[in-house]
Design a protein around this motif. Structure first.
Motif, PDB file in Angstrom:
ATOM      1  N   GLY A 136       3.398  -0.658  21.968  1.00  0.00           N
ATOM      2  CA  GLY A 136       2.382  -0.922  20.953  1.00  0.00           C
ATOM      3  C   GLY A 136       2.930  -1.716  19.778  1.00  0.00           C
ATOM      4  O   GLY A 136       2.252  -2.566  19.213  1.00  0.00           O
ATOM      5  N   ALA A 137       4.180  -1.450  19.407  1.00  0.00           N
ATOM      6  CA  ALA A 137       4.781  -2.163  18.278  1.00  0.00           C
ATOM      7  C   ALA A 137       5.142  -3.600  18.648  1.00  0.00           C
ATOM      8  O   ALA A 137       5.062  -4.496  17.813  1.00  0.00           O
ATOM      9  CB  ALA A 137       6.015  -1.422  17.787  1.00  0.00           C
ATOM     10  N   LEU A 138       5.543  -3.829  19.890  1.00  0.00           N
ATOM     11  CA  LEU A 138       5.966  -5.169  20.300  1.00  0.00           C
ATOM     12  C   LEU A 138       4.820  -6.049  20.776  1.00  0.00           C
ATOM     13  O   LEU A 138       4.980  -7.265  20.883  1.00  0.00           O
ATOM     14  CB  LEU A 138       7.026  -5.062  21.404  1.00  0.00           C
ATOM     15  N   MET A 139       3.685  -5.467  21.073  1.00  0.00           N
ATOM     16  CA  MET A 139       2.568  -6.244  21.590  1.00  0.00           C
ATOM     17  C   MET A 139       2.127  -7.368  20.643  1.00  0.00           C
ATOM     18  O   MET A 139       1.910  -8.492  21.101  1.00  0.00           O
ATOM     19  CB  MET A 139       1.388  -5.324  21.925  1.00  0.00           C
ATOM     20  N   PRO A 140       1.994  -7.139  19.333  1.00  0.00           N
ATOM     21  CA  PRO A 140       1.614  -8.262  18.457  1.00  0.00           C
ATOM     22  C   PRO A 140       2.637  -9.401  18.479  1.00  0.00           C
ATOM     23  O   PRO A 140       2.263 -10.579  18.438  1.00  0.00           O
ATOM     24  CB  PRO A 140       1.540  -7.630  17.067  1.00  0.00           C
TER      25      PRO A 140
END
Length: 93
Positions: free
Chosen positions: A74-78
């Motif tokens: 979730g943190a790396l998706m952007p």
């Protein structure tokens, strides 16, 4: 379950605060405002407790490693989506 205990403590704290506010504030418009504010807080605490209770079966099945993987994803998706956007915009030019 710690979340239920925390939620119950929060609700008990809100009820105690409501009782103290009612004892301190005189009759009138100020008391009605404080009552409405505290009632909204209690309703929100009750709603939040119901929502968390519905999620308990899902949270009990998760292992800590799975949670860390979900958080990292979730943190790396952007970052990944932004990189794809940059590459596509460079390719289109």
């Amino acid at each position: 379950m710690t979340t239920t205990t925390v939620d119950e403590q929060e609700e008990a704290r809100l009820y105690d605060e409501l009782r103290r506010v009612l004892e301190d504030v005189e009759e009138g418009e100020q008391r009605q405002k404080m009552l409405n504010h505290m009632i909204r807080q209690l309703k929100f605490a009750k709603w939040r407790k119901e929502q968390l209770r519905r999620l308990d079966p899902y949270r009990q099945d998760r292992r800590p490693a799975a949670l860390w993987i979900m958080l990292a994803t979730g943190a790396l998706m952007p970052v990944v989506l932004f990189s794809i956007f940059i590459w596509v915009s460079l390719w289109v030019e």
